[in-house]
Design a protein around this motif. Structure first.
Motif, PDB file in Angstrom:
ATOM      1  N   ALA A 182       0.854  -1.182   0.000  1.00 31.61           N
ATOM      2  CA  ALA A 182       0.000   0.000   0.000  1.00 31.61           C
ATOM      3  C   ALA A 182       0.893   1.235   0.000  1.00 31.61           C
ATOM      4  N   VAL A 183       0.323   2.347  -0.429  1.00 32.32           N
ATOM      5  CA  VAL A 183       1.026   3.627  -0.391  1.00 32.32           C
ATOM      6  C   VAL A 183       0.297   4.542   0.583  1.00 32.32           C
ATOM      7  N   LEU A 184       1.058   5.191   1.465  1.00 34.86           N
ATOM      8  CA  LEU A 184       0.496   6.072   2.486  1.00 34.86           C
ATOM      9  C   LEU A 184       0.898   7.517   2.196  1.00 34.86           C
ATOM     10  N   LEU A 185      -0.086   8.414   2.237  1.00 35.53           N
ATOM     11  CA  LEU A 185       0.139   9.854   2.083  1.00 35.53           C
ATOM     12  C   LEU A 185      -0.291  10.514   3.392  1.00 35.53           C
ATOM     13  N   PRO A 186       0.647  10.860   4.286  1.00 39.30           N
ATOM     14  CA  PRO A 186       0.284  11.133   5.676  1.00 39.30           C
ATOM     15  C   PRO A 186      -0.148  12.542   6.068  1.00 39.30           C
ATOM     16  N   ASP A 187      -0.179  13.511   5.195  1.00 39.48           N
ATOM     17  CA  ASP A 187      -0.432  14.888   5.639  1.00 39.48           C
ATOM     18  C   ASP A 187      -1.913  15.258   5.528  1.00 39.48           C
ATOM     19  N   THR A 188      -2.545  15.677   6.649  1.00 36.47           N
ATOM     20  CA  THR A 188      -3.955  16.104   6.601  1.00 36.47           C
ATOM     21  C   THR A 188      -4.117  17.464   5.917  1.00 36.47           C
ATOM     22  N   ALA A 189      -3.009  18.150   5.623  1.00 35.58           N
ATOM     23  CA  ALA A 189      -3.079  19.409   4.872  1.00 35.58           C
ATOM     24  C   ALA A 189      -3.162  19.164   3.371  1.00 35.58           C
ATOM     25  N   LEU A 190      -3.066  17.895   2.959  1.00 33.02           N
ATOM     26  CA  LEU A 190      -3.068  17.534   1.543  1.00 33.02           C
ATOM     27  C   LEU A 190      -4.475  17.132   1.099  1.00 33.02           C
ATOM     28  N   HIS A 191      -4.961  17.755   0.034  1.00 31.67           N
ATOM     29  CA  HIS A 191      -6.273  17.406  -0.521  1.00 31.67           C
ATOM     30  C   HIS A 191      -6.173  16.067  -1.253  1.00 31.67           C
ATOM     31  N   THR A 192      -6.872  15.064  -0.747  1.00 29.40           N
ATOM     32  CA  THR A 192      -6.806  13.734  -1.371  1.00 29.40           C
ATOM     33  C   THR A 192      -8.167  13.073  -1.552  1.00 29.40           C
ATOM     34  N   ALA A 193      -9.198  13.557  -0.886  1.00 27.55           N
ATOM     35  CA  ALA A 193     -10.477  12.834  -0.845  1.00 27.55           C
ATOM     36  C   ALA A 193     -11.068  12.601  -2.231  1.00 27.55           C
ATOM     37  N   ALA A 194     -10.798  13.489  -3.172  1.00 32.25           N
ATOM     38  CA  ALA A 194     -11.378  13.358  -4.512  1.00 32.25           C
ATOM     39  C   ALA A 194     -10.607  12.385  -5.402  1.00 32.25           C
ATOM     40  N   HIS A 195      -9.428  11.936  -4.942  1.00 26.18           N
ATOM     41  CA  HIS A 195      -8.524  11.226  -5.848  1.00 26.18           C
ATOM     42  C   HIS A 195      -8.266   9.767  -5.502  1.00 26.18           C
ATOM     43  N   ILE A 196      -8.807   9.253  -4.411  1.00 24.12           N
ATOM     44  CA  ILE A 196      -8.367   7.952  -3.903  1.00 24.12           C
ATOM     45  C   ILE A 196      -8.624   6.796  -4.879  1.00 24.12           C
ATOM     46  N   PRO A 197      -9.833   6.627  -5.435  1.00 23.95           N
ATOM     47  CA  PRO A 197     -10.021   5.513  -6.377  1.00 23.95           C
ATOM     48  C   PRO A 197      -9.091   5.607  -7.591  1.00 23.95           C
ATOM     49  N   ALA A 198      -8.885   6.803  -8.103  1.00 20.98           N
ATOM     50  CA  ALA A 198      -8.004   6.977  -9.259  1.00 20.98           C
ATOM     51  C   ALA A 198      -6.554   6.670  -8.892  1.00 20.98           C
ATOM     52  N   LEU A 199      -6.143   7.052  -7.694  1.00 21.64           N
ATOM     53  CA  LEU A 199      -4.802   6.733  -7.230  1.00 21.64           C
ATOM     54  C   LEU A 199      -4.621   5.216  -7.117  1.00 21.64           C
ATOM     55  N   GLU A 200      -5.611   4.543  -6.553  1.00 26.07           N
ATOM     56  CA  GLU A 200      -5.528   3.091  -6.395  1.00 26.07           C
ATOM     57  C   GLU A 200      -5.498   2.395  -7.752  1.00 26.07           C
ATOM     58  N   ALA A 201      -6.269   2.911  -8.706  1.00 29.36           N
ATOM     59  CA  ALA A 201      -6.259   2.333 -10.052  1.00 29.36           C
ATOM     60  C   ALA A 201      -4.906   2.544 -10.717  1.00 29.36           C
ATOM     61  N   GLU A 202      -4.321   3.714 -10.510  1.00 28.10           N
ATOM     62  CA  GLU A 202      -3.019   4.042 -11.102  1.00 28.10           C
ATOM     63  C   GLU A 202      -1.905   3.161 -10.537  1.00 28.10           C
ATOM     64  N   LEU A 203      -1.938   2.937  -9.222  1.00 34.15           N
ATOM     65  CA  LEU A 203      -0.855   2.214  -8.558  1.00 34.15           C
ATOM     66  C   LEU A 203      -1.121   0.713  -8.441  1.00 34.15           C
ATOM     67  N   GLY A 204      -2.372   0.322  -8.591  1.00 34.03           N
ATOM     68  CA  GLY A 204      -2.715  -1.096  -8.491  1.00 34.03           C
ATOM     69  C   GLY A 204      -2.645  -1.640  -7.084  1.00 34.03           C
ATOM     70  N   LYS A 205      -2.879  -0.791  -6.084  1.00 36.67           N
ATOM     71  CA  LYS A 205      -2.836  -1.213  -4.686  1.00 36.67           C
ATOM     72  C   LYS A 205      -3.587  -0.196  -3.845  1.00 36.67           C
ATOM     73  N   PRO A 206      -3.925  -0.541  -2.593  1.00 37.82           N
ATOM     74  CA  PRO A 206      -4.606   0.425  -1.727  1.00 37.82           C
ATOM     75  C   PRO A 206      -3.756   1.674  -1.476  1.00 37.82           C
ATOM     76  N   VAL A 207      -4.432   2.791  -1.390  1.00 45.37           N
ATOM     77  CA  VAL A 207      -3.805   4.059  -1.017  1.00 45.37           C
ATOM     78  C   VAL A 207      -4.514   4.574   0.228  1.00 45.37           C
ATOM     79  N   LEU A 208      -3.732   4.856   1.253  1.00 48.89           N
ATOM     80  CA  LEU A 208      -4.272   5.391   2.501  1.00 48.89           C
ATOM     81  C   LEU A 208      -3.824   6.837   2.620  1.00 48.89           C
ATOM     82  N   THR A 209      -4.786   7.734   2.771  1.00 48.11           N
ATOM     83  CA  THR A 209      -4.474   9.158   2.882  1.00 48.11           C
ATOM     84  C   THR A 209      -4.980   9.690   4.218  1.00 48.11           C
ATOM     85  N   ALA A 210      -4.401  10.799   4.633  1.00 52.39           N
ATOM     86  CA  ALA A 210      -4.596  11.251   6.014  1.00 52.39           C
ATOM     87  C   ALA A 210      -6.047  11.540   6.368  1.00 52.39           C
ATOM     88  N   ASN A 211      -6.736  12.342   5.580  1.00 54.73           N
ATOM     89  CA  ASN A 211      -8.110  12.683   5.951  1.00 54.73           C
ATOM     90  C   ASN A 211      -9.044  11.494   5.791  1.00 54.73           C
TER      91      ASN A 211
END
Length: 243
Positions: A182-211
């Protein structure tokens, strides 16, 4: 209605929370109280002051008035800089002050990795290298092996909050390694909520983001499960409870 409370430092990516509330599509309300960030600096001394018990306690009364059932300190760096034991004491102090179950984003990452059965991760951090290293140490203390850490050297949350989709994807891809589960993006100051499924599709694995994991952690504390695929693999685990 399940009301969940979050103490969020300053103003950077707080608009992820109403977006996540919408994507949950359930009887769940996310209530955000902003805490005083003090000096906006990804520097250990400044981060420890930002996460001080008295600073967090200042936001607790407002959350109690919302009827929140659980509270999460929505800050990764302002929790893991205390170390594994210090971060436990931080959330114990917060729980006492709030009179409700409490946690922090740092613990949310560890619990989310366990939920997914992930043992080895790659970290894409916005922080300077010394702060990013402390996050890796925290994960290791929680039983999560860190395959690689990609730091970005950014000093302020304000700058992180200006990052868009291109920067988020670049960070995740640069951090990713073939042996990371999995890939972790740990900063709650980073906008990620709109991108998670696309990130997972791009990387082929779960992506965990702070918010994302922060909200999941609050749901865990409130004993709620919500099936919300738009928030990534973490929100598709059984058992599913959807209203």
């Amino acid at each position: 209605m399940t009301a969940l409370g979050f103490l969020y430092p300053g103003h950077s990516a707080e608009d992820d929370y109403p977006r996540i509330e919408q994507l949950l599509a359930s009887d769940i309300r996310l209530d955000l109280v902003h805490t005083d960030i003090g000096e906006d600096a990804h520097r250990v001394d400044a981060l420890r002051r930002m996460g001080a018990a008295e600073r967090l306690a200042e936001g607790v009364e407002a959350l109690r008035l919302t009827g929140a059932e659980a509270v999460v300190w929505a800050c990764t760096s302002g929790s893991f800089v205390y170390g594994w034991e210090g971060a436990h004491e931080q959330v114990r102090s917060l729980a006492r002050a709030a009179g409700m179950p409490a946690s922090s984003t740092s613990f949310a990452f560890v619990h989310a990795a366990r939920e997914l059965g992930v043992r080895r991760v790659a970290v894409g951090a916005t922080y300077p290298d010394d702060v990013a290293g402390l996050f890796a140490q925290f994960l290791t203390a929680g039983g999560v092996e860190v395959a690689a850490v990609r730091d970005s050297g950014i000093i302020t949350a304000a700058e992180v909050g200006t990052w868009g989709e291109a920067e988020v994807f670049a960070l995740a891809k640069e951090a990713n390694t073939g042996d990371a589960e999995a890939v972790l993006l740990p900063d709650t100051a980073l906008h990620t909520a709109a991108h998670i499924p696309a990130l997972e599709a791009e990387l082929g694995k779960p992506v965990l983001t702070a918010n994302q994991v922060t909200v999941w952690e609050a749901l865990r504390l409130a004993d709620r499960r919500v099936n919300a695929p738009a928030l990534g693999a973490l929100f598709t685990r059984e058992p599913i409870v959807q209203v």
